[in-house]
Design a protein around this motif. Structure first.
Motif, PDB file in Angstrom:
ATOM      1  N   GLU A 109       8.088   2.656 -25.992  1.00  0.00           N
ATOM      2  CA  GLU A 109       9.033   1.877 -24.572  1.00  0.00           C
ATOM      3  C   GLU A 109      10.621   1.512 -25.196  1.00  0.00           C
ATOM      4  O   GLU A 109      11.815   1.497 -24.874  1.00  0.00           O
ATOM      5  CB  GLU A 109       8.900   0.824 -24.090  1.00  0.00           C
ATOM      6  CG  GLU A 109       9.835   0.390 -22.805  1.00  0.00           C
ATOM      7  CD  GLU A 109       8.705  -0.882 -22.140  1.00  0.00           C
ATOM      8  OE1 GLU A 109       9.370  -1.022 -20.776  1.00  0.00           O
ATOM      9  OE2 GLU A 109       7.877  -1.624 -22.446  1.00  0.00           O
ATOM     10  N   HIS A 110      10.927   0.722 -26.274  1.00  0.00           N
ATOM     11  CA  HIS A 110      11.992   0.203 -27.345  1.00  0.00           C
ATOM     12  C   HIS A 110      13.091   1.274 -27.402  1.00  0.00           C
ATOM     13  O   HIS A 110      14.475   1.270 -28.108  1.00  0.00           O
ATOM     14  CB  HIS A 110      11.351  -0.803 -28.194  1.00  0.00           C
ATOM     15  CG  HIS A 110      10.926   0.064 -29.515  1.00  0.00           C
ATOM     16  ND1 HIS A 110       9.847   0.272 -29.141  1.00  0.00           N
ATOM     17  CD2 HIS A 110      11.098   0.272 -30.616  1.00  0.00           C
ATOM     18  CE1 HIS A 110       9.508   1.151 -31.168  1.00  0.00           C
ATOM     19  NE2 HIS A 110      10.443   0.916 -31.398  1.00  0.00           N
ATOM     20  N   GLY A 112      13.492   3.847 -25.078  1.00  0.00           N
ATOM     21  CA  GLY A 112      13.724   4.726 -23.999  1.00  0.00           C
ATOM     22  C   GLY A 112      13.002   5.710 -23.881  1.00  0.00           C
ATOM     23  O   GLY A 112      13.942   6.116 -23.386  1.00  0.00           O
ATOM     24  N   TRP A 115      10.412   4.300 -19.174  1.00  0.00           N
ATOM     25  CA  TRP A 115      10.447   3.107 -18.228  1.00  0.00           C
ATOM     26  C   TRP A 115      10.070   2.715 -17.819  1.00  0.00           C
ATOM     27  O   TRP A 115       9.074   2.994 -16.635  1.00  0.00           O
ATOM     28  CB  TRP A 115      11.925   3.606 -18.095  1.00  0.00           C
ATOM     29  CG  TRP A 115      12.600   4.207 -18.276  1.00  0.00           C
ATOM     30  CD1 TRP A 115      12.219   5.674 -19.292  1.00  0.00           C
ATOM     31  CD2 TRP A 115      14.069   3.710 -19.150  1.00  0.00           C
ATOM     32  NE1 TRP A 115      14.106   5.802 -19.927  1.00  0.00           N
ATOM     33  CE2 TRP A 115      14.860   4.419 -19.692  1.00  0.00           C
ATOM     34  CE3 TRP A 115      14.443   2.324 -19.076  1.00  0.00           C
ATOM     35  CZ2 TRP A 115      15.571   4.162 -20.168  1.00  0.00           C
ATOM     36  CZ3 TRP A 115      15.452   1.678 -19.686  1.00  0.00           C
ATOM     37  CH2 TRP A 115      16.120   2.790 -20.613  1.00  0.00           C
ATOM     38  N   HIS A1024      19.716   2.219 -13.652  1.00  0.00           N
ATOM     39  CA  HIS A1024      19.044   1.460 -15.363  1.00  0.00           C
ATOM     40  C   HIS A1024      17.948   0.128 -14.164  1.00  0.00           C
ATOM     41  O   HIS A1024      16.523   1.001 -14.947  1.00  0.00           O
ATOM     42  CB  HIS A1024      19.805   1.472 -15.425  1.00  0.00           C
ATOM     43  CG  HIS A1024      20.858   2.104 -16.264  1.00  0.00           C
ATOM     44  ND1 HIS A1024      20.138   2.976 -17.397  1.00  0.00           N
ATOM     45  CD2 HIS A1024      22.360   2.973 -16.314  1.00  0.00           C
ATOM     46  CE1 HIS A1024      20.665   3.871 -18.273  1.00  0.00           C
ATOM     47  NE2 HIS A1024      22.112   3.830 -16.626  1.00  0.00           N
ATOM     48  N   SER A1111      20.244   8.957 -20.642  1.00  0.00           N
ATOM     49  CA  SER A1111      19.164   8.647 -21.306  1.00  0.00           C
ATOM     50  C   SER A1111      17.879   7.893 -20.660  1.00  0.00           C
ATOM     51  O   SER A1111      16.890   7.720 -21.380  1.00  0.00           O
ATOM     52  CB  SER A1111      20.786   7.854 -21.739  1.00  0.00           C
ATOM     53  OG  SER A1111      20.060   6.199 -20.996  1.00  0.00           O
ATOM     54  N   LEU A1112      17.950   8.159 -19.509  1.00  0.00           N
ATOM     55  CA  LEU A1112      17.593   7.642 -18.687  1.00  0.00           C
ATOM     56  C   LEU A1112      15.969   8.842 -19.385  1.00  0.00           C
ATOM     57  O   LEU A1112      15.032   8.135 -18.457  1.00  0.00           O
ATOM     58  CB  LEU A1112      17.578   6.891 -17.244  1.00  0.00           C
ATOM     59  CG  LEU A1112      17.871   6.068 -17.087  1.00  0.00           C
ATOM     60  CD1 LEU A1112      18.272   5.882 -15.452  1.00  0.00           C
ATOM     61  CD2 LEU A1112      17.341   4.617 -17.480  1.00  0.00           C
ATOM     62  N   SER A1145      20.921   4.785 -29.594  1.00  0.00           N
ATOM     63  CA  SER A1145      19.447   4.713 -28.729  1.00  0.00           C
ATOM     64  C   SER A1145      18.801   5.562 -28.771  1.00  0.00           C
ATOM     65  O   SER A1145      17.438   5.597 -28.539  1.00  0.00           O
ATOM     66  CB  SER A1145      19.680   3.249 -27.989  1.00  0.00           C
ATOM     67  OG  SER A1145      20.232   3.413 -27.060  1.00  0.00           O
ATOM     68  N   ALA A1146      20.050   6.668 -28.051  1.00  0.00           N
ATOM     69  CA  ALA A1146      18.894   8.342 -28.298  1.00  0.00           C
ATOM     70  C   ALA A1146      18.691   8.492 -28.877  1.00  0.00           C
ATOM     71  O   ALA A1146      17.333   9.195 -29.253  1.00  0.00           O
ATOM     72  CB  ALA A1146      20.277   8.568 -26.662  1.00  0.00           C
ATOM     73  N   ARG A1243      18.980  -1.176 -33.008  1.00  0.00           N
ATOM     74  CA  ARG A1243      18.726   0.257 -32.770  1.00  0.00           C
ATOM     75  C   ARG A1243      19.470   1.865 -33.528  1.00  0.00           C
ATOM     76  O   ARG A1243      18.585   2.715 -34.291  1.00  0.00           O
ATOM     77  CB  ARG A1243      19.436  -0.032 -31.344  1.00  0.00           C
ATOM     78  CG  ARG A1243      19.487  -0.265 -30.390  1.00  0.00           C
ATOM     79  CD  ARG A1243      18.402   1.208 -29.594  1.00  0.00           C
ATOM     80  NE  ARG A1243      18.268  -0.049 -28.104  1.00  0.00           N
ATOM     81  CZ  ARG A1243      18.542  -0.592 -26.818  1.00  0.00           C
ATOM     82  NH1 ARG A1243      19.280  -0.482 -27.568  1.00  0.00           N
ATOM     83  NH2 ARG A1243      17.437  -1.049 -26.568  1.00  0.00           N
TER      84      ARG A1243
END
Length: 1746
Positions: A109-110, A112, A115, A1024, A1111-1112, A1145-1146, A1243
């Protein structure tokens, strides 16, 4: 329908639904079913449903939103655990644990990749709580095996283990299974709880677990040995301020216990033979009582109030369980441990004093009122009288309104117990009438809050009591009890009361008439306060009239009629209030009242409208308006009673509906609306507190018996109004007469055949709207074709008459088109059209929002009047009727209108069109209606989305900015409803997200308009915030089997054939197709977003939005398409920092997706270590975990040793091997973002860790030159960048081969050396984090290079003190992560540090102190733990004490006169000692907040030294040594002591009391105050200790130093105040003896001679006596105990003694006066007249002008 068979069919249909259509629909259906019909199904079905849902919930890959839906439903089915016993149902625990582990401790989860919504945590925890009672009997043992290995107290995993235990451990096993249940863990856990001293985070969770265990097993556990320890901990966790200058330890605030659980624990331990808990509870309240006094306030107050409110309700809950509750399968409380009446009395007595104080608290009286409500249920005779004592005087005073509101709200709480009297408190009811009469003046137009509380007060009492005059019974019957006779004669006052109340109300109304000025402006609204008063007034009045006898009602009716008729009111404020009062009267007894009102109003109105000119007046006569208003309100009554007047009312409507004056026709429309509603709705017609009312003759029926009587749920005998055919005919007659012509006119107007002014159109629409909402529930829903291609759930019925709903819909749509084409600026008509459309779509007789607010207020009233002790729904009858009505409305609201037909589709499209109108107000009203409609009809969102997106298309030229904004608002949705931009469905998202991004190219889009920019921000933010990962793969194999079972086993009766295998295959086939389609949609969406971004000249804002969307879409079960990976890697070097952050982060997430899985090899620790397996395990350093320790003799330094230890890619590879790309990336990464705010960024660390994990050392050659260059640059941002990369390198190299690792360290060691010598103030934190991150959960043997490097020589002195301190900090970060695995390194470090403890530099000292804490952290005294191999505190302290000897022995005061340089040559022992002491102080201060147990015995030996040093005054100019000593003492005094340590501490205190330094003697006392309060029950449990303390304080009262004597007096008074010491005879005589010491004669001296300064021994003793008396007096600041007057007299005798005695006496008296001034009237009673005379003389200051 008989629900039984219905359920059978529903169930079989459901099973079928689930197999054919997937899951969401069925889940909604069930939730609805339970809400409407409760649990109306058989037990077998219940069990099967639960099993099916359990399987569904635990499907591993289930989409989160579905999982939550199932979980909520399952919680609902398991909620009433008494329905299903353990024999009926057993649920496994492991699937739930796996689910929690996967979601709450998600590894992805951290990054990404997943969600989850915010609510998921609480839903899952509640789910586990609901399933817990049904876990199998062996579950406890399995759980212990699973989580015990996590219990390492130095690590975060401890928190996780205890959280799991708290959630999962079953505590409701029957007694015969206790061996398999809590007995397996009880001793271990309670040992852990009792031995931990410093409140770590998990201690609170343990307390919650024990609280639950105690509640579920009352009487099966002997708590007595632990009671003092438990209460001491609870008292500590209230964080009350004690002593003069206390240092707050922050973790005591954050980790304090939850009051609710502490209360559960206490109530569960009460009772039983030993009464120990009650004794401690009384002690607890005695010690904290003074904190409840209203003059005290602080952040601790909320906790104290919560404790007061929760305790009584906990005890009531327990009594209910023991005495009133039906027996169920849950373990009953054994007879021996049930609460006896004596227990209850003791409890009430110990808590009542604090509650009475809390009534007037600063935080309001709510908690006190709730506590009193529960206490009065148990012991009314102890609780109600003192409350009334406070209430009567409060009702008399005019000056203290706060006192009045507080006492009244408390009396409302105890109202039921007061009125029903009962065996405990028979005289209760006699107080009611005096209270009511005295409360009347509270109806006061000038004080709003007083007015409201008075209304509530009067309403509460009149609901409980029939207002019938029974005084005549006195003559007829002679079998009445004393109290009943008294009540009968009192009831004669009821009539008087009602009339006086009405007079008060009339006064209130006359004073709130609208002023002329406001009437001329067009404000139709009352102010908020006025509307609240109106509500209070009308509901109170209607309650009173409902409860009246016929005679009293007649008088009241006449009075209100005369008042209404003889005055003319303006219609906005006063008129509304009067009309409400009249309506209340008419509602109660319609026949008598309508006879008076209707003819009168009709006559006046027809008389005033005889003349036709009136019809066209703009302004109407006031009298006409007032009568119209009155008539429209009084028709809101039982429809059958209105039928006789239908002719008259019809005539009035014909005259007035078409008045020109808007105010007039609106009132007339209201009349029409109310007539229709009264005729067509179903509703109860009376709410009286006794079924059948009070009209029976007194000889048969004696009302006094019904005071406070609850309604009887099984014979409520509700009188319903059900529309008769006559009424329905009347309603349709009204519609035909008034609605039809309007519709015809509008239709002609819409096709242009008829001219109408705007006002006429609005009038027509108003009439249409009122007809619609009046008759909504007899108009069937709209017909029409079903919209194809959308699935749908429910079907319903039809009535045969002209369906006006259809006509209204048709006409309104035509009209809307016409207005939009010809006069779009007629916004008022548009507003009405929006209302009509939304009501045509939804309205079936009641509005959702009205229903919700009524539901809320129902719950509030229920809470304030409920009886929790007896339970069983013993509510007032009116409340029960209300609840039935709400349930009926709920059915009408939910059952209708879920089917989505073409007619609905057209109207929703109209709303969309209005939502994009060019007028802002029209847009916002239409959007609200639009959102509500979307929420009502299933699946219409998919149908509407394309239409909304039309407005955003970049290729359309004709969209205005207003339409563009409207469309964006439609996508955004309101805060509670659907958000179109984020529906949980691939098709929808694939349409909306790309459209939002490409709308950046639309003509209408302009980033100059702030409102549009804000809309896009909100949209992106909402998506988001609300996005949850959508599933790609739905597999439901196992559940299908259970569903089939559900059908076969349960319904042999229902004619349902099981699904054949083809059908099942068909279902599975559909499932596969669905999965494939989802995957296609997913990839399409990613590609479309990438296409959007690559469009030329797309504004930057949209590029950012799009990257956010992408990114989601990262997931943990599918790797991103290659094109997207490439895009993200390139974004690492984007110009905008926002984009770079997202990309970092992606890419870290992508690398996680690409991670190779490593095979896990199981190892057996016993084989590796070569030790036999022990039979029972102990925690700590054991032979079998020895091999994990760091041992410099056997480090893996060669390849063989290393190997024998146990431990979309191309795109990324290309970019990172390209030197240019890397150079640019490093340049960007070493830029500053926010000056001074930047920290080590996890990150970026994840990104590098992923790179090196996945690609081994492929990129090292490219990176190496950059690293060397960065390390050499000492700027903050470059250093941070290199720290992030190095941490990533070290962690990423976990699985590299030995050669690669060795090469890596050859490169890293020189880099780290340079870095550590270049360290600066800004960067030392980042390096600390870097090393700590590198060592986190890694085997120390694999990092031996790093540890050896760090240990080289931390304190070399090169580069000054700062670099030394930083090196230690970095080293500490690394070692702390390793915990118990590196004993050898800790020993080496300690040996290195010990000679260096006499450091001169403050920063190095502080750091050494902190490092020492970590070195000794592992040495804890926990139960069941082997001795540690790490350094021991004991040995260390012994060595230290040797070096401090010179300081211990010296007598003179210790000054800090050490020069701050390391002078050459050896200084004397003493200065060395002082330097050493400074470092030791730093160590003790650091460990107070961190370690688990305090090494008390060792620290005690240092205490005398600290007492000597610590300063007495509060002065910040002291040097570091003294300040630290003081701080250290404050922290140590707050520590928690084990019982065996108490004598040791006292020993040290006694010894110090003999010391020569008065500073030391003074400091003991301050130390003692805090220590005793923070360990109160542990001391109280040890009689010898109490006597020692008493002796100590009284001895110090006679100290020769004045300051010490005064401090001893303060301490004594504190100890008396918290009831640690008792004020008894011997103490009093002791002080009185001392006071009688003769004073030495004053010698005549020459004035010039020196005054002798040393006081004589006798004076000191006499002063001691006076101080003792003074301490006793000041120890009860808020009351006057019996011994107080005598002591005051004794004191006053010394007013003229020499100083310092005189000063003490004066101070005491002035303090006494200050604290007793408030309630002096009460306190006066305790003194005799003579004493009062003396007192007044003392307390009144002498006059200075005499």
């Amino acid at each position: 329908v008989t629900t039984g068979t219905a359920v059978g069919q529903t169930a079989s249909k459901l099973g079928r639904l689930q197999q054919l259509f997937g899951l969401t629909g069925s889940c909604q259906m069930w939730t609805l079913y339970i809400r409407l019909y409760g649990r109306k199904f058989s037990r077998e079905d219940h069990v099967l449903f639960i099993k099916l849902l359990y399987e569904l919930v635990t499907i591993p890959k289930l989409e989160i939103s579905m999982m939550q839906g199932f979980a909520r439903l399952l919680i609902n089915l398991l909620k009433k655990k008494e329905l299903l016993s353990r024999d009926d149902l057993e649920l496994p625990w492991r699937p739930l644990y796996e689910m929690l582990e996967r979601i709450l401790y998600s590894k992805t989860e951290h990054l990404g990749l997943n969600w989850f919504p915010n609510s998921v945590e609480s839903v899952l925890k509640t789910l586990v709580k609901s399933c817990r009672p049904y876990f199998p009997e062996d579950a406890t043992a399995e759980m212990l095996d699973e989580w015990r290995p996590l219990m390492c107290p130095f690590d975060v995993t401890m928190q996780k283990a205890i959280t799991y235990f708290e959630l999962f451990l079953p505590t409701t096993l029957p007694p015969e299974l206790h061996q398999k249940g809590f007995k397996l863990w009880f001793d271990e856990f309670i040992g852990l709880l009792v031995s931990v001293q410093n409140l770590p985070q998990w201690e609170g969770h343990l307390v919650n677990l024990f609280a639950r265990l105690a509640t579920d097993n009352i009487g099966y556990i002997d708590w007595d040995p632990y009671v003092p320890k438990i209460f001491t901990r609870i008292l500590r966790s209230l964080n009350l301020p004690v002593g003069s200058n206390q240092v707050v330890v922050p973790r005591f605030l954050t980790n304090a216990y939850d009051v609710g659980h502490a209360v559960m624990w206490i109530t569960a331990m009460m009772g039983g033979p030993s009464k120990l808990v009650q004794k401690h509870l009384s002690g607890l309240f005695n010690s904290i009582a003074s904190f409840y006094h209203p003059s005290n306030n602080g952040r601790w107050l909320n906790k104290l109030m919560k404790l007061l409110q929760r305790l009584p309700s906990g005890v009531v809950r327990r009594l209910h369980r023991e005495r009133y509750k039906k027996m169920t399968w849950l373990t009953p409380v054994p007879e021996s441990h049930k609460l006896t009446d004596q227990d209850v009395t003791d409890f009430v007595e110990c808590i009542i004093q604090p509650v009475l104080l809390a009534m007037f608290s600063k935080t309001g009286s709510l908690e006190a009122a709730q506590a009193l409500q529960n206490l009065a249920l148990m012991r009314p005779e102890l609780v109600i009288p003192p409350v009334l004592e406070k209430t009567y005087p409060a009702l008399e005073t005019l000056t203290e309104p706060h006192q009045l509101t507080a006492t009244l709200s408390c009396v409302i709480g105890v109202a039921r117990s007061l009125v029903s009297g009962g065996k405990w408190f028979p005289e209760g009811p006699t107080h009611m009438l005096p209270l009511l009469m005295r409360a009347l003046p509270g109806v006061d137009p000038n004080d709003f809050s007083k007015c409201m509380i008075t209304f509530q007060f009067i309403a509460t009492f009149s609901t409980l009591v029939p207002l019938v005059d029974c005084s005549s019974v006195l003559q007829e019957r002679d079998d009445l009890s004393e109290v009943e006779r008294e009540l009968c004669s009192a009831t004669a006052e009821f009539e008087d009361f009602v009339l006086q109340f009405m007079d008060r109300c009339f006064g209130l109304i006359e004073s709130s008439t609208l002023e002329q000025t406001r009437e001329e402006t067009e404000t139709e609204k009352m102010t908020h306060l006025e509307s609240l008063v109106e509500l209070g007034l009308s509901s109170t009045f209607s309650t009173i009239l409902t409860q009246c006898s016929k005679d009293i009602f007649k008088v009241a009716l006449e009075k209100v009629f005369n008042f209404a008729v003889s005055n003319i009111f303006e219609t906005r404020v006063a008129g509304r209030m009067v009309a409400d009062m009249c309506r209340a009267a008419v509602k109660c007894r319609p026949e008598e009242s309508l006879k008076l009102f209707v003819p009168h109003c009709c006559n006046v109105i027809s008389h005033l409208t005889v003349n036709d000119d009136v019809l066209h007046d703009e302004e109407l006569d006031k009298e006409l308006l007032w009568n119209l208003q009155l008539l429209s309100e009084i028709t809101r009554v039982d429809g059958k009673k209105l039928l006789p007047y239908r002719e008259q009312l019809g005539k009035i409507l014909q005259r007035t509906l078409h008045l020109t004056c808007k105010q007039g026709y609106i009132l007339s429309c209201n009349l029409l609306h109310h007539l229709l509603r009264s005729a067509t709705l179903i509703y109860p017609t009376e709410y009286c507190s006794v079924p059948g009312g009070f009209d029976k003759p007194l000889s048969e029926y004696f009302p006094i018996k019904d005071w406070g009587k609850p309604g009887d749920l099984w014979n409520l005998d509700i009188q319903w109004h059900v529309p008769s055919s006559e009424e329905i005919n009347f309603a349709f007659y009204l519609l035909d007469t008034f609605l039809q012509p309007e519709l015809t006119r509008l239709e002609h107007y819409a096709i242009g055949e008829l001219e109408m002014s705007r006002d006429d159109v609005q009038q027509c629409l108003a009439i249409v709207h009122n007809c619609l909402i009046g008759s909504g529930n007899v108009l069937p829903p709209l017909k029409g074709e079903r919209v194809a291609h959308l699935k749908c759930l429910i079907f319903f019925i039809d009535l045969s008459r002209e369906n006006y709903r259809e006509t209204i819909a048709r006409v309104t749509r035509k009209l809307l088109r016409y207005i939009l084409d010809n006069s779009e600026d007629d916004t008022k008509s548009l507003f009405l059209i929006i209302k009509i459309i939304s009501d045509v779509l939804q309205f079936q007789g009641s509005h959702k929002h009205e229903f919700d607010s009524r539901w809320k207020s129902f719950n509030l009233v229920k809470k304030s009047m409920e009886n929790r002790l007896q339970g069983k729904k013993q509510h007032i009858r009116a409340l029960l009727i209300d609840r039935v009505m709400l349930q009926h409305e709920l059915r009408t609201l939910t059952m209708e209108g879920c089917e989505y037909k073409t007619s609905h589709q057209e109207m929703i499209r109209d709303l969309l069109c209005l939502s994009t109108s060019s007028y802002g107000q029209v847009r916002s009203k239409a959007q609200q209606a639009f959102f509500t409609a979307l929420g009502t009809y299933n699946f219409c969102c998919r149908d509407i989305i394309p239409l909304v997106l039309e407005f955003l298309r970049p290729d359309r030229q004709d969209v205005t900015q207003k339409q563009f904004k409207g469309a964006l608002y439609c996508l955004l949705g309101n805060h509670s409803g659907v958000c179109l931009a984020n529906l949980h469905d691939w098709d929808c998202i694939a349409q909306t997200w790309p459209a939002i991004v490409s709308s950046g190219l639309s003509k209408a889009m302009s980033l100059e308009k702030p409102s549009i920019v804000r809309l896009f921000d909100d949209l992106a933010e909402k998506i988001h915030r609300q996005y949850e990962t959508i599933g790609l793969d739905f597999a439901v194999s196992k559940c299908v089997e259970i569903a089939v079972l559900l059908q076969k086993s349960e319904h042999p009766s229902s004619d349902f054939t099981g699904l054949c295998s083809e059908e099942i295959q068909l279902g599975i086939q559909r499932q596969r197709e669905k999965n494939a389609e989802a995957l296609r949609n997913y990839e399409n969406l990613v590609n479309m977003l990438l296409d959007c971004v690559e469009q030329r000249n797309l504004p930057w804002k949209f590029e950012h939005i799009s990257i956010g969307f992408l990114s989601l879409l990262l997931r943990d079960d599918r790797i991103l398409p290659a094109r997207a990976i490439k895009f993200f890697v390139q974004c690492l070097n984007h110009d905008a920092i926002v984009v770079r952050k997202v990309a970092i982060s992606a890419v870290a997430g992508i690398l996680k997706q690409l991670k190779r899985t490593h095979k896990k090899v199981l190892i057996c620790p016993y084989e590796i270590s070569g030790t036999p397996k022990p039979s029972s395990t102990q925690a700590g350093d054991r032979p079998d975990n020895q091999w994990l320790h760091y041992d410099s003799q056997s480090l893996p330094k060669t390849k063989e040793a290393w190997e024998s230890c146990c431990f979309a890619e191309q795109i990324i590879f290309d970019h990172f091997s390209d030197p240019k790309f890397v150079e640019q990336l490093i340049k960007f990464l070493s830029l500053e973002d926010r000056k001074g705010k930047d920290k080590f960024n996890p990150r970026r660390f994840c990104l590098f860790k992923g790179l090196f994990r996945n690609f081994d050392d492929a990129f090292l050659p490219v990176l190496q030159p950059h690293l060397e260059q960065l390390v050499a640059d000492s700027h903050e941002s470059t250093q941070r960048c290199v720290a992030e990369i190095i941490a990533g390198l070290i962690r990423g190299s976990k699985h590299w081969t030995f050669e690669k690792v060795e090469k890596l360290w050859k490169l890293l060691c020189p880099l780290l050396r340079t870095a550590l010598s270049n360290i600066t103030v800004e960067t030392y934190n980042d390096w600390g984090t870097c090393i700590a991150t590198s060592c986190e959960s890694r085997d120390p043997r694999k990092l031996h290079w790093l540890f050896e490097l760090l240990l080289e020589s931390p304190l070399s002195g090169e580069g000054g003190s700062f670099v030394d301190a930083c090196r230690l900090y970095v080293l500490q970060g690394g070692l702390a992560q390793q915990e118990w695995r590196v004993p050898e390194l800790l020993h080496r470090l300690l040996k290195y540090l010990e000679p260096k403890l006499t450091q001169v530099y403050k920063n190095v000292r502080e750091r050494i102190g902190s490092v020492l804490t970590y070195i000794f952290m592992i040495d804890v005294s926990l139960p069941n733990t082997a001795a540690t191999k790490s350094p021991r505190v004991h040995e260390f302290t012994t060595r230290i004490l040797e070096n401090l000897k010179p300081l211990m022995e010296a007598d003179e005061e210790i000054q800090n006169h050490v020069m701050e340089e390391n002078g050459v040559g050896e200084q004397d022992e003493r200065t060395q000692g002082i330097k050493l002491l400074k470092t030791i102080l730093k160590w003790l201060m650091a460990s107070a907040g961190r370690s688990f147990s305090t090494a008390v015995t060792e620290q005690l030996e240092l205490l005398p030294l600290f007492f000597k040093i610590a300063p007495v005054e509060n002065d910040n100019s002291y040097d570091e040594l003294k300040r630290d000593a003081k701080m250290c003492l404050s922290l140590m005094s707050q520590g928690l002591l084990y019982p065996q340590q108490v004598p040791l501490v006292l020993q040290v205190l006694k010894q110090t009391a003999r010391s020569n330094s008065w500073h030391a003697r003074y400091t003991i006392l301050t130390y003692l105050q805090t220590m005793v309060f923070y360990n109160l029950f542990i001391f109280l449990n040890n009689e010898e200790a109490v006597n020692d303390i008493r002796w100590l304080v009284i001895k110090l009262l006679e100290d020769e130093q004045l300051e010490v004597r005064e401090m001893a007096a303060t301490t004594l008074s504190g100890l008396l105040q918290c009831n640690f010491l008792m004020m008894d005879g011997p103490m009093q005589t002791h002080f009185e003896q001392l006071c009688k010491m003769r004073l030495p004669k004053k010698r005549k001296r020459d004035l010039g001679s020196v005054v002798d300064t040393i006081p004589s021994g006798d004076l000191v003793k006499r002063h001691a006596g006076v101080l003792g008396l003074s301490a006793c007096i000041l120890s009860s600041p808020y009351d006057v105990p019996t011994w107080m007057p005598q002591l005051l007299m004794d004191l006053s005798a010394h007013l003229n003694d020499p100083q310092p005695i005189e000063m003490t006496v004066k101070k005491t008296l002035s303090n006494f006066r200050r604290t007793h001034h408030d309630n002096w009237q009460e306190h006066k009673q305790q003194f005799t007249d003579d004493q009062l005379l003396v007192l007044t003389d003392l307390l009144v200051s002498p006059c200075y002008y005499a």
